[in-house]
Design a protein around this motif. Structure first.
Motif, PDB file in Angstrom:
ATOM      1  N   VAL A  70       0.930  -1.005  -0.163  1.00 56.29           N
ATOM      2  CA  VAL A  70       0.406   0.035   0.313  1.00 56.29           C
ATOM      3  C   VAL A  70       0.708   1.015  -0.143  1.00 56.29           C
ATOM      4  O   VAL A  70       0.500   1.953  -0.649  1.00 56.29           O
ATOM      5  CB  VAL A  70      -0.586  -0.641   0.870  1.00 56.29           C
ATOM      6  N   ALA A  71       2.155   1.645   0.440  1.00 51.54           N
ATOM      7  CA  ALA A  71       2.797   2.438   0.944  1.00 51.54           C
ATOM      8  C   ALA A  71       3.500   2.637  -0.596  1.00 51.54           C
ATOM      9  O   ALA A  71       3.666   3.518  -0.769  1.00 51.54           O
ATOM     10  CB  ALA A  71       3.693   1.616   2.095  1.00 51.54           C
ATOM     11  N   VAL A  72       3.871   1.810  -1.336  1.00 55.54           N
ATOM     12  CA  VAL A  72       4.799   1.866  -2.244  1.00 55.54           C
ATOM     13  C   VAL A  72       3.849   1.402  -3.386  1.00 55.54           C
ATOM     14  O   VAL A  72       4.424   2.498  -4.236  1.00 55.54           O
ATOM     15  CB  VAL A  72       5.440   1.013  -1.816  1.00 55.54           C
ATOM     16  N   THR A 120      -6.431  -9.682  11.882  1.00 52.59           N
ATOM     17  CA  THR A 120      -5.054  -9.066  11.533  1.00 52.59           C
ATOM     18  C   THR A 120      -5.583  -7.385  10.954  1.00 52.59           C
ATOM     19  O   THR A 120      -5.229  -6.757  10.661  1.00 52.59           O
ATOM     20  CB  THR A 120      -4.107  -9.623  12.000  1.00 52.59           C
ATOM     21  N   ILE A 121      -5.679  -8.398   9.425  1.00 54.62           N
ATOM     22  CA  ILE A 121      -5.854  -7.606   8.605  1.00 54.62           C
ATOM     23  C   ILE A 121      -7.256  -6.541   8.278  1.00 54.62           C
ATOM     24  O   ILE A 121      -6.774  -5.145   8.499  1.00 54.62           O
ATOM     25  CB  ILE A 121      -5.766  -8.030   7.359  1.00 54.62           C
ATOM     26  N   VAL A 122      -7.619  -7.027   8.665  1.00 52.68           N
ATOM     27  CA  VAL A 122      -9.475  -6.121   8.863  1.00 52.68           C
ATOM     28  C   VAL A 122      -9.569  -4.826   9.706  1.00 52.68           C
ATOM     29  O   VAL A 122      -9.855  -3.776   9.899  1.00 52.68           O
ATOM     30  CB  VAL A 122     -10.521  -7.637   9.353  1.00 52.68           C
ATOM     31  N   LEU A 123      -8.901  -5.568  10.951  1.00 52.02           N
ATOM     32  CA  LEU A 123      -8.534  -4.360  12.190  1.00 52.02           C
ATOM     33  C   LEU A 123      -7.273  -3.613  12.054  1.00 52.02           C
ATOM     34  O   LEU A 123      -7.462  -2.670  12.257  1.00 52.02           O
ATOM     35  CB  LEU A 123      -8.150  -5.375  13.950  1.00 52.02           C
ATOM     36  N   ASP A 124      -6.860  -3.635  10.721  1.00 51.99           N
ATOM     37  CA  ASP A 124      -5.575  -2.869  10.646  1.00 51.99           C
ATOM     38  C   ASP A 124      -6.752  -1.709   9.918  1.00 51.99           C
ATOM     39  O   ASP A 124      -6.591  -1.579   8.246  1.00 51.99           O
ATOM     40  CB  ASP A 124      -4.212  -3.358   9.835  1.00 51.99           C
ATOM     41  N   ALA A 125      -6.198  -0.147  10.070  1.00 53.30           N
ATOM     42  CA  ALA A 125      -6.887   0.565   9.142  1.00 53.30           C
ATOM     43  C   ALA A 125      -5.447   0.950   8.586  1.00 53.30           C
ATOM     44  O   ALA A 125      -6.691   1.699   7.461  1.00 53.30           O
ATOM     45  CB  ALA A 125      -6.515   2.143  10.649  1.00 53.30           C
ATOM     46  N   PRO A 126      -4.213   1.040   8.809  1.00 54.28           N
ATOM     47  CA  PRO A 126      -3.976   1.782   6.838  1.00 54.28           C
ATOM     48  C   PRO A 126      -4.318   1.184   6.011  1.00 54.28           C
ATOM     49  O   PRO A 126      -4.515   1.093   4.561  1.00 54.28           O
ATOM     50  CB  PRO A 126      -2.568   1.354   7.125  1.00 54.28           C
ATOM     51  N   LEU A 127      -5.126  -0.463   5.886  1.00 54.08           N
ATOM     52  CA  LEU A 127      -5.227  -1.634   5.605  1.00 54.08           C
ATOM     53  C   LEU A 127      -6.992  -1.498   4.992  1.00 54.08           C
ATOM     54  O   LEU A 127      -7.913  -1.742   3.547  1.00 54.08           O
ATOM     55  CB  LEU A 127      -4.933  -2.898   5.282  1.00 54.08           C
ATOM     56  N   GLY A 128      -7.407  -0.262   5.623  1.00 55.69           N
ATOM     57  CA  GLY A 128      -9.297  -0.262   5.164  1.00 55.69           C
ATOM     58  C   GLY A 128      -8.784   0.291   4.229  1.00 55.69           C
ATOM     59  O   GLY A 128     -10.212  -0.701   2.799  1.00 55.69           O
TER      60      GLY A 128
END
Length: 158
Positions: A61-63, A133-141
């Motif tokens: 996502v960052a790159v 873990t993935i669902v709860l991670d805000a940056p991956l929303g």
């Protein structure tokens, strides 16, 4: 996991190393799917696996700009692994929909086709924990948004 994320991000930005995160993702998938590895796993609640996947997805996502194929394919694969066997899904759907034909999943057409022979309870548990873990991670929303309906369906089936 932030150090691993930084390493994955640096690899994605490097001309000769950009395939490394894909290799790492495949290795993590193997860790939760290969019978010998799953059987000997000592990770409590799959924490290490979840953070490993999270680091790789966040670096993607960052790159990269959309469409982020690595993120999409990884999320689809984890959802597939978190899905019960096709026999169980068929019985569950029959019970819920009182025998009427109905598609239970939105974006995961193949996820309901996990053959009994490929199905493993331990793999599914690891996949469910990674998915949490993935669902709860805000940056991956934004990356997980198209899969939320299927994630909820898989979670309901427990």
């Amino acid at each position: 996991h932030s150090a691993f994320q930084q390493i994955a991000q640096a690899a994605l930005e490097h001309k000769h190393l950009k395939r490394l995160p894909l290799t790492w993702k495949d290795r993590l998938i193997d860790e939760i799917t290969l019978v010998d590895k799953v059987k000997d796993s000592t990770l409590r609640r799959s924490t290490g696996y979840g953070l490993g996947f999270l680091s790789i997805l966040r670096s993607d996502v960052a790159v990269r700009k959309p469409p982020r194929v690595l993120s999409r394919n990884t999320i689809q694969r984890i959802l597939h692994l978190a899905t019960p066997s096709s026999d169980w899904v068929a019985q569950f759907s029959k019970t819920i929909y009182q025998g009427k034909e109905n598609k239970f999943f939105g974006s995961l057409e193949d996820s309901t086709k996990v053959a009994e022979l490929e199905y493993s309870v331990r793999t599914r548990i690891h996949a469910l924990n990674v998915l949490r873990t993935i669902v709860l991670d805000a940056p991956l929303g934004k990356e997980i948004q198209p899969f939320i309906g299927d994630a909820i369906s898989v979670a309901i089936m427990g």
